[in-house]
Design a protein around this motif. Structure first.
Motif, PDB file in Angstrom:
ATOM      1  N   MET A   6      33.560  51.649  31.499  1.00 27.80           N
ATOM      2  CA  MET A   6      32.145  51.966  32.182  1.00 27.80           C
ATOM      3  C   MET A   6      32.562  52.058  33.681  1.00 27.80           C
ATOM      4  O   MET A   6      31.844  52.953  34.418  1.00 27.80           O
ATOM      5  N   LYS A   7      33.549  51.188  34.304  1.00 28.52           N
ATOM      6  CA  LYS A   7      33.805  51.496  35.766  1.00 28.52           C
ATOM      7  C   LYS A   7      34.612  52.618  35.904  1.00 28.52           C
ATOM      8  O   LYS A   7      34.390  53.422  37.121  1.00 28.52           O
ATOM      9  N   LYS A   8      35.396  52.873  35.053  1.00 30.82           N
ATOM     10  CA  LYS A   8      35.902  54.429  35.272  1.00 30.82           C
ATOM     11  C   LYS A   8      34.960  55.666  35.179  1.00 30.82           C
ATOM     12  O   LYS A   8      35.132  56.379  36.180  1.00 30.82           O
ATOM     13  N   VAL A   9      34.026  55.651  34.535  1.00 32.52           N
ATOM     14  CA  VAL A   9      33.041  56.642  34.452  1.00 32.52           C
ATOM     15  C   VAL A   9      32.185  56.788  35.741  1.00 32.52           C
ATOM     16  O   VAL A   9      31.856  57.812  36.571  1.00 32.52           O
ATOM     17  N   LEU A  10      31.922  55.432  36.255  1.00 31.21           N
ATOM     18  CA  LEU A  10      31.174  55.221  37.605  1.00 31.21           C
ATOM     19  C   LEU A  10      32.191  55.862  38.692  1.00 31.21           C
ATOM     20  O   LEU A  10      31.690  56.360  39.566  1.00 31.21           O
ATOM     21  N   ALA A  11      33.490  55.425  38.679  1.00 30.87           N
ATOM     22  CA  ALA A  11      34.134  55.714  39.699  1.00 30.87           C
ATOM     23  C   ALA A  11      34.560  57.395  39.671  1.00 30.87           C
ATOM     24  O   ALA A  11      34.427  57.802  40.809  1.00 30.87           O
ATOM     25  N   ILE A  12      34.689  57.894  38.432  1.00 30.32           N
ATOM     26  CA  ILE A  12      34.798  59.404  38.491  1.00 30.32           C
ATOM     27  C   ILE A  12      33.504  60.356  39.042  1.00 30.32           C
ATOM     28  O   ILE A  12      33.666  60.934  39.785  1.00 30.32           O
ATOM     29  N   SER A  13      32.363  59.495  38.634  1.00 31.77           N
ATOM     30  CA  SER A  13      30.956  60.077  39.005  1.00 31.77           C
ATOM     31  C   SER A  13      30.826  59.917  40.563  1.00 31.77           C
ATOM     32  O   SER A  13      30.530  61.004  41.058  1.00 31.77           O
ATOM     33  N   ILE A  14      31.275  58.875  41.231  1.00 36.17           N
ATOM     34  CA  ILE A  14      31.290  58.866  42.562  1.00 36.17           C
ATOM     35  C   ILE A  14      32.283  59.661  43.253  1.00 36.17           C
ATOM     36  O   ILE A  14      31.870  60.670  44.125  1.00 36.17           O
TER      37      ILE A  14
END
Length: 169
Positions: free
Chosen positions: A1-9
């Motif tokens: 989940m943190k990876k997806v958020l980081a990539i989105s940002i």
């Protein structure tokens, strides 16, 4: 989940940077319509120094001219009329190609003969004429209150044309 958020940002920030690189908030400096007029500083006929940037907040007609140019002579009384009628809101800035004149006294005599009261700037080396890509005389640039070129006109202008261009700034 943190990876997806980081990539989105990261994707958002890259997109944001690309958008502002393509669509800057202020116009680029240049001499075409829609460009910020390049700033310059020249000496006036009366010996004072004057810059384009000192006129920000006013509409400016930058007129490139020479005393030996018959169309330049014909439009000067209308420019004086514009200066008189719009005094304070509009500034006529007459940039003389002094390097093509016999002497500064020739320019001074011309200005006195026609009773011109707007600023006459002396481009002794033709540097500003070259910067604004002036190929024939007269050439006029209409610059809005923000310093952006709205219109370039080559040839003699009539009073009505000047007013029309100013009303569209």
């Amino acid at each position: 989940m943190k990876k997806v958020l980081a990539i989105s940002i990261l994707i958002f920030l890259i997109g944001y940077a690309v958008y502002f690189a393509i669509n800057p908030s202020s116009p680029k400096v240049g001499v075409s319509e829609g460009s910020a007029a390049p700033d310059f500083e020249l000496e006036t006929l009366s010996g004072e120094s004057m810059s384009l940037s000192s006129l920000k907040g006013k509409k400016v007609i930058i007129n490139f001219w020479a005393t030996w140019c018959p169309p330049c002579r014909s439009e000067m009384p209308d420019m004086q009329k514009i200066q008189n009628e719009h005094n304070g809101d509009v500034v006529v800035l007459a940039v003389n190609l002094t390097s093509s004149e016999n002497s500064v006294e020739t320019v001074d005599s011309f200005v006195k003969e026609l009773g011109l009261t707007f600023p006459v700037l002396l481009d002794g080396k033709g540097k500003i004429n070259n910067q604004f890509e002036v190929l024939s005389y007269p050439t006029s640039y209409f610059v809005d209150e923000n310093g952006v070129i709205q219109t370039k006109f080559v040839g003699a202008l009539s009073y009505d044309q000047m007013n029309d261009f100013l009303n569209n700034l």
